[in-house]
Design a protein around this motif. Structure first.
Motif, short mmCIF file in Angstrom:
data_model
loop_
_atom_site.label_atom_id
_atom_site.label_comp_id
_atom_site.label_asym_id
_atom_site.label_seq_id
_atom_site.Cartn_x
_atom_site.Cartn_y
_atom_site.Cartn_z
N GLY A 1 2.58 6.54 -1.24
CA GLY A 1 2.98 7.65 -2.09
C GLY A 1 3.97 7.28 -3.17
N LYS A 2 4.09 5.99 -3.47
CA LYS A 2 5.02 5.55 -4.50
C LYS A 2 4.49 5.97 -5.88
CE LYS A 2 7.69 3.26 -1.59
NZ LYS A 2 8.01 1.84 -1.67
N PRO A 3 5.37 6.34 -6.80
CA PRO A 3 4.92 6.72 -8.15
C PRO A 3 4.35 5.53 -8.90
CG PRO A 3 7.32 6.67 -8.04
CD PRO A 3 6.83 6.50 -6.64
N ILE A 4 3.20 5.74 -9.54
CA ILE A 4 2.50 4.70 -10.28
C ILE A 4 2.23 5.21 -11.69
CG2 ILE A 4 0.43 3.28 -10.43
CD1 ILE A 4 0.15 3.54 -7.39
N ALA A 5 2.73 4.50 -12.69
CA ALA A 5 2.50 4.85 -14.09
C ALA A 5 1.60 3.80 -14.72
CB ALA A 5 3.82 4.94 -14.85
N VAL A 6 0.55 4.24 -15.40
CA VAL A 6 -0.41 3.32 -16.01
C VAL A 6 -0.62 3.71 -17.46
CG1 VAL A 6 -1.62 2.69 -13.89
CG2 VAL A 6 -2.30 4.75 -15.11
N LEU A 7 -0.84 2.70 -18.30
CA LEU A 7 -1.01 2.93 -19.72
C LEU A 7 -2.35 2.36 -20.21
CD1 LEU A 7 2.22 2.28 -19.16
CD2 LEU A 7 2.35 2.60 -21.62
N SER A 8 -2.96 3.05 -21.11
CA SER A 8 -4.20 2.69 -21.83
C SER A 8 -5.27 2.11 -20.91
CB SER A 8 -3.90 1.79 -23.02
OG SER A 8 -3.31 0.58 -22.66
N GLN A 9 -5.50 0.79 -20.92
CA GLN A 9 -6.58 0.20 -20.11
C GLN A 9 -6.17 -0.08 -18.67
OE1 GLN A 9 -5.50 -1.04 -23.05
NE2 GLN A 9 -7.21 -1.36 -24.45
N ALA A 10 -4.92 0.12 -18.32
CA ALA A 10 -4.44 -0.21 -16.98
C ALA A 10 -5.15 0.54 -15.85
CB ALA A 10 -2.93 0.01 -16.88
N SER B 1 2.05 -13.06 -5.22
CA SER B 1 1.94 -13.39 -3.80
C SER B 1 3.19 -13.00 -3.01
CB SER B 1 1.67 -14.89 -3.63
OG SER B 1 2.73 -15.65 -4.20
N GLN B 2 4.31 -12.80 -3.72
CA GLN B 2 5.56 -12.47 -3.05
C GLN B 2 5.91 -10.98 -3.16
OE1 GLN B 2 8.26 -15.11 -5.08
NE2 GLN B 2 7.68 -16.89 -3.86
N ALA B 3 5.10 -10.21 -3.88
CA ALA B 3 5.39 -8.79 -4.09
C ALA B 3 4.95 -7.97 -2.88
CB ALA B 3 4.68 -8.30 -5.35
N ARG B 4 5.83 -7.11 -2.41
CA ARG B 4 5.55 -6.25 -1.27
C ARG B 4 5.82 -4.79 -1.66
NH1 ARG B 4 3.75 -10.38 -0.37
NH2 ARG B 4 4.09 -11.85 1.34
N ALA B 5 4.86 -3.94 -1.42
CA ALA B 5 4.97 -2.54 -1.83
C ALA B 5 6.23 -1.85 -1.30
CB ALA B 5 3.72 -1.77 -1.40
N PRO B 6 6.62 -2.05 -0.03
CA PRO B 6 7.82 -1.35 0.46
C PRO B 6 9.11 -1.76 -0.25
CG PRO B 6 6.46 -2.14 2.29
CD PRO B 6 5.92 -2.78 1.05
N ASP B 7 9.08 -2.88 -0.97
CA ASP B 7 10.29 -3.35 -1.65
C ASP B 7 10.55 -2.62 -2.96
OD1 ASP B 7 10.56 -5.18 0.39
OD2 ASP B 7 9.62 -6.83 -0.72
N PHE B 8 9.62 -1.77 -3.39
CA PHE B 8 9.75 -1.11 -4.69
C PHE B 8 9.71 0.40 -4.55
CE2 PHE B 8 7.73 -5.26 -5.47
CZ PHE B 8 8.65 -5.81 -6.36
N ASP B 9 10.34 1.05 -5.53
CA ASP B 9 10.35 2.52 -5.57
C ASP B 9 9.32 3.07 -6.53
OD1 ASP B 9 12.78 3.03 -3.86
OD2 ASP B 9 13.69 1.76 -5.40
N GLY B 10 8.67 2.21 -7.29
CA GLY B 10 7.66 2.67 -8.23
C GLY B 10 6.98 1.49 -8.89
N LEU B 11 5.89 1.78 -9.58
CA LEU B 11 5.09 0.74 -10.21
C LEU B 11 4.68 1.19 -11.61
CD1 LEU B 11 3.41 -1.93 -9.99
CD2 LEU B 11 1.56 -0.54 -9.04
#
Length: 253
Positions: free
Chosen positions: A107-116, A68-78
């Motif tokens: 346009g932030k970089p997003i890395a996902v693994l297996s079932q993600a 609930s406190q996470a904001r996309a602009p606060d991060f450089d990637g996921l």
């Protein structure tokens, strides 16, 4: 004087819930921190989340930030680790879906693994995108409109996807330059069709089950007696609840 680390100053969110695959969180997070990134574990709730080593419970990991406190602009990637449970919980969270959509829109970089990638599909993002995933969710990706490739790692624009825990070393090698912002020079060539589904399921997920101890006769009897005791206790409680209350004695004259 040592050279600055590749991801110094980068803040990477790691989105996970109970049931994440241990190897898919621990190794990438260690690599990100070694490269200088500020890693923030984002969970559906405060406290700690339980990892899994395939089907067996693994360590608890502390949550740094509630969803609930996470904001996309606060991060450089996921980074989104896989697992049999965590992605399924995340895809049911409107806040998780909104966070992923916002990160992708920026346009932030997003890395996902297996079932993600299931979370990406539930967020309505995989149409006309190229990715890989655990083969067991290949059809989910294709039915959602993605091009699915049976490869260790697939790069498509701002997405980096990996197939399974066995491919984590390849994912880690590609992940650091990916989050650093390097171009798609080594990106996967886009194709018109998905790779076919496997003809046989992987034995990897089921192998630990073969080594679990067989319950002893004594343990089975104990469980049976416990079950009988619970049933009997519930029956007595229901009978007491159904009995009419005894009338109160008349007051003393």
């Amino acid at each position: 004087m040592s050279a600055p680390k590749q991801l110094a100053g980068k803040r990477i969110a790691v989105l996970a819930a109970d049931g994440f695959e241990k190897a898919e969180l621990a190794a990438p997070v260690a690599a990100l921190r070694e490269a200088g990134a500020d890693v923030v574990i984002v969970g559906l709730h405060a406290g700690r989340i339980r990892g899994m080593d395939v089907q067996q419970a693994a360590e608890l990991v502390a949550v740094d930030l509630e969803m609930s406190q996470a904001r996309a602009p606060d991060f450089d990637g996921l980074l989104i680790p896989g697992g049999y449970i965590s992605p399924d919980l995340l895809r049911q969270s409107a806040q998780a879906r909104d966070l992923v959509r916002h990160m992708d829109a920026l346009g932030k970089p997003i890395a996902v693994l297996s079932q993600a990638p299931l979370l990406l599909a539930s967020s309505g993002l995989v149409t006309n995108r190229t990715l890989t995933s655990w083969p067991g969710v290949r059809d989910d990706m294709v039915n959602a409109g993605a091009i699915w490739l049976n490869e260790e790692v697939v790069r498509d624009l701002n997405w980096l996807s990996s197939r399974s825990a066995e491919d984590v070393p390849a994912l880690v090698r590609a992940m650091i330059p990916f989050f650093e912002g390097q171009s798609e020079a080594g990106a996967t060539v886009r194709r018109a069709q998905s790779d076919p589904q496997r003809q046989e399921p992987s034995e990897t997920p089921g192998q630990p089950l073969r080594w679990l101890a067989t319950p002893s006769v004594g343990a089975m009897l104990s469980l049976a007696l416990l079950g009988i005791g619970v049933v009997a206790s519930n029956r007595v409680r229901r009978q007491k609840q159904a009995m009419p209350a005894e009338p109160e004695p008349p007051p003393a004259q």
